[in-house]
Design a protein around this motif. Structure first.
Motif, PDB file in Angstrom:
ATOM      1  N   GLU A  71      -7.502   4.824  13.736  1.00 12.83           N
ATOM      2  CA  GLU A  71      -6.518   5.509  12.894  1.00 12.83           C
ATOM      3  C   GLU A  71      -5.406   4.519  12.605  1.00 12.83           C
ATOM      4  O   GLU A  71      -4.880   3.883  13.509  1.00 12.83           O
ATOM      5  N   GLU A  72      -5.078   4.371  11.337  1.00 10.94           N
ATOM      6  CA  GLU A  72      -4.044   3.404  10.977  1.00 10.94           C
ATOM      7  C   GLU A  72      -3.159   3.934   9.862  1.00 10.94           C
ATOM      8  O   GLU A  72      -3.598   4.747   9.033  1.00 10.94           O
ATOM      9  N   ARG A  73      -1.922   3.483   9.884  1.00 10.09           N
ATOM     10  CA  ARG A  73      -0.982   3.845   8.835  1.00 10.09           C
ATOM     11  C   ARG A  73      -1.098   2.837   7.696  1.00 10.09           C
ATOM     12  O   ARG A  73      -1.097   1.632   7.926  1.00 10.09           O
ATOM     13  N   ILE A  74      -1.221   3.346   6.496  1.00 10.91           N
ATOM     14  CA  ILE A  74      -1.375   2.496   5.316  1.00 10.91           C
ATOM     15  C   ILE A  74      -0.020   2.306   4.663  1.00 10.91           C
ATOM     16  O   ILE A  74       0.570   3.253   4.125  1.00 10.91           O
ATOM     17  N   LEU A  75       0.479   1.100   4.737  1.00 10.55           N
ATOM     18  CA  LEU A  75       1.777   0.748   4.164  1.00 10.55           C
ATOM     19  C   LEU A  75       1.551  -0.388   3.168  1.00 10.55           C
ATOM     20  O   LEU A  75       1.409  -1.554   3.564  1.00 10.55           O
ATOM     21  N   PRO A  76       1.471  -0.083   1.887  1.00 10.94           N
ATOM     22  CA  PRO A  76       1.177  -1.124   0.896  1.00 10.94           C
ATOM     23  C   PRO A  76       2.167  -2.286   0.971  1.00 10.94           C
ATOM     24  O   PRO A  76       3.381  -2.079   1.064  1.00 10.94           O
ATOM     25  N   SER A  77       1.644  -3.487   0.938  1.00 12.74           N
ATOM     26  CA  SER A  77       2.508  -4.672   1.018  1.00 12.74           C
ATOM     27  C   SER A  77       3.470  -4.747  -0.154  1.00 12.74           C
ATOM     28  O   SER A  77       4.593  -5.253  -0.023  1.00 12.74           O
ATOM     29  N   SER A  78       3.054  -4.224  -1.304  1.00 13.95           N
ATOM     30  CA  SER A  78       3.935  -4.269  -2.478  1.00 13.95           C
ATOM     31  C   SER A  78       5.187  -3.410  -2.267  1.00 13.95           C
ATOM     32  O   SER A  78       6.274  -3.756  -2.741  1.00 13.95           O
ATOM     33  N   VAL A  79       5.030  -2.287  -1.541  1.00 11.33           N
ATOM     34  CA  VAL A  79       6.179  -1.411  -1.262  1.00 11.33           C
ATOM     35  C   VAL A  79       7.173  -2.132  -0.361  1.00 11.33           C
ATOM     36  O   VAL A  79       8.394  -2.108  -0.594  1.00 11.33           O
ATOM     37  N   VAL A  80       6.646  -2.771   0.700  1.00 14.46           N
ATOM     38  CA  VAL A  80       7.503  -3.522   1.621  1.00 14.46           C
ATOM     39  C   VAL A  80       8.169  -4.682   0.895  1.00 14.46           C
ATOM     40  O   VAL A  80       9.371  -4.935   1.065  1.00 14.46           O
ATOM     41  N   ARG A  81       7.406  -5.372   0.072  1.00 19.12           N
ATOM     42  CA  ARG A  81       7.935  -6.536  -0.649  1.00 19.12           C
ATOM     43  C   ARG A  81       9.072  -6.141  -1.591  1.00 19.12           C
ATOM     44  O   ARG A  81      10.113  -6.806  -1.643  1.00 19.12           O
ATOM     45  N   ASP A  82       8.897  -5.033  -2.308  1.00 20.37           N
ATOM     46  CA  ASP A  82       9.929  -4.591  -3.250  1.00 20.37           C
ATOM     47  C   ASP A  82      11.195  -4.151  -2.506  1.00 20.37           C
ATOM     48  O   ASP A  82      12.321  -4.468  -2.932  1.00 20.37           O
ATOM     49  N   ALA A  83      11.001  -3.436  -1.400  1.00 20.24           N
ATOM     50  CA  ALA A  83      12.160  -2.986  -0.618  1.00 20.24           C
ATOM     51  C   ALA A  83      12.902  -4.172  -0.011  1.00 20.24           C
ATOM     52  O   ALA A  83      14.144  -4.186   0.045  1.00 20.24           O
ATOM     53  N   LEU A  84      12.122  -5.167   0.430  1.00 22.44           N
ATOM     54  CA  LEU A  84      12.728  -6.365   1.011  1.00 22.44           C
ATOM     55  C   LEU A  84      13.535  -7.128  -0.034  1.00 22.44           C
ATOM     56  O   LEU A  84      14.670  -7.562   0.221  1.00 22.44           O
ATOM     57  N   ALA A  85      12.983  -7.291  -1.209  1.00 23.21           N
ATOM     58  CA  ALA A  85      13.671  -8.014  -2.286  1.00 23.21           C
ATOM     59  C   ALA A  85      14.972  -7.301  -2.671  1.00 23.21           C
ATOM     60  O   ALA A  85      16.014  -7.934  -2.903  1.00 23.21           O
ATOM     61  N   GLU A  86      14.905  -5.968  -2.711  1.00 21.15           N
ATOM     62  CA  GLU A  86      16.091  -5.176  -3.057  1.00 21.15           C
ATOM     63  C   GLU A  86      17.182  -5.342  -1.998  1.00 21.15           C
ATOM     64  O   GLU A  86      18.366  -5.504  -2.334  1.00 21.15           O
TER      65      GLU A  86
END
Length: 306
Positions: A71-86
């Protein structure tokens, strides 16, 4: 309960499998849901049935079936990347300074931890059949990494699991190429209409044939030019078909209707009976087919000292 892919492992020494002992061992590593801040969990689940009381070990004759679930949590890298850039842009504008790697990594970790509780959950189950008397474990997967996850977890709860992938004495590629070149497969096997041909040069091309007569002159021209067969669709008797690759991975394993009808007749009216009959018939069929396949590939290779 029909496997559709297959990775085979052989024991390097005798191991006694007692159903009760195995059940107790698997209980120590049961599958569970991810906590809010966990990326993934891995553990054993009941191969048949649901609920806390469903056994983690299913025994049918000389065969044992187990199953594990990731069982794993799916956290798209694009979501993390956009939040990080912001966030980085906000810091640089407000504080008039540049954000460097150490701080960048820390911010990224904080973002991931904040997003994890809201991430989607994905569950993947994998089955393994143990044939102690034959010294084999068959994993229903085409991914060695996924199979090793199961085997290493099984090794963890048992304390030991002396297995290795089945290897053969002859090159699978050489054997499959010979079957297509000579237009003759070993006894009980039949070459079907799909294969992959690769050039032996480092930057060589790949030809994929589907729904084609592999005995045709066109295929022979590719072989004469130096290409080798790395994947081949094969049938065994009138009972099953599969695609064999150069790593001995079996893909697209398909049991014919003849076997499925027989299992349905043997299984009775209850769902558990149907599943048990399917599993038993599948294993009996594979225990007959696999030794013939490995013998056609030169026989199983046994390392020195085993």
């Amino acid at each position: 309960m029909w496997f559709n892919n297959l990775l085979a492992y052989t024991f390097t020494q005798e191991v006694a499998f007692d159903a009760e002992t195995l059940e107790a061992a698997l209980e120590t590593k049961k599958a569970r849901a991810c906590a809010n801040q966990e990326m993934s969990t891995y553990g054993f689940v009941a191969p048949f049935g649901k609920g806390e009381d469903a056994p983690l070990v299913h025994v049918s004759g000389e065969f044992i079936l187990i199953s594990a679930r990731k069982e794993e949590r799916i956290l798209p890298s694009s979501v993390v990347r956009d939040a990080l850039a912001e966030k980085v842009e906000e810091i640089e504008l407000e504080q008039s300074r540049k954000v460097y790697k150490k701080e960048l990594d820390q911010i990224k970790d904080e973002i991931i931890q904040a997003f994890l509780p809201r991430a989607f959950i994905r569950r993947k189950a994998i089955f393994a059949a143990i044939a102690p008397k034959r010294g084999l474990i068959l994993v229903n997967s085409s991914s060695p990494a996924r199979a090793e996850d199961l085997l290493s977890t099984l090794r963890e709860v048992l304390g030991t699991l002396p297995v290795r992938p089945v290897n053969v004495k002859a090159s699978p590629t050489a054997s499959m190429t010979d079957w297509v070149r000579t237009k003759k497969a070993p006894d009980n096997f039949f070459v079907l209409d799909q294969c992959e041909l690769r050039d032996t040069n480092e930057d060589g091309g790949v030809v994929r044939c589907q729904r084609q007569d592999l005995t045709s002159d066109e295929t022979q021209v590719h072989l004469d030019s130096g290409k080798i067969v790395t994947r081949l669709a094969v049938a065994w008797q009138d009972k099953l078909s599969f695609i064999l690759d150069d790593k001995l991975v079996i893909n697209r394993l398909k049991f014919e209707d003849l076997l499925q009808d027989e299992a349905q007749q043997n299984g009775g009216e209850e769902a558990l009976g149907q599943l048990d009959a399917s599993f038993t018939l599948m294993m009996l069929t594979l225990m007959e087919m696999l030794p013939q396949l490995w013998e056609a590939l030169g026989g199983i290779e046994t390392p020195q000292g085993i």
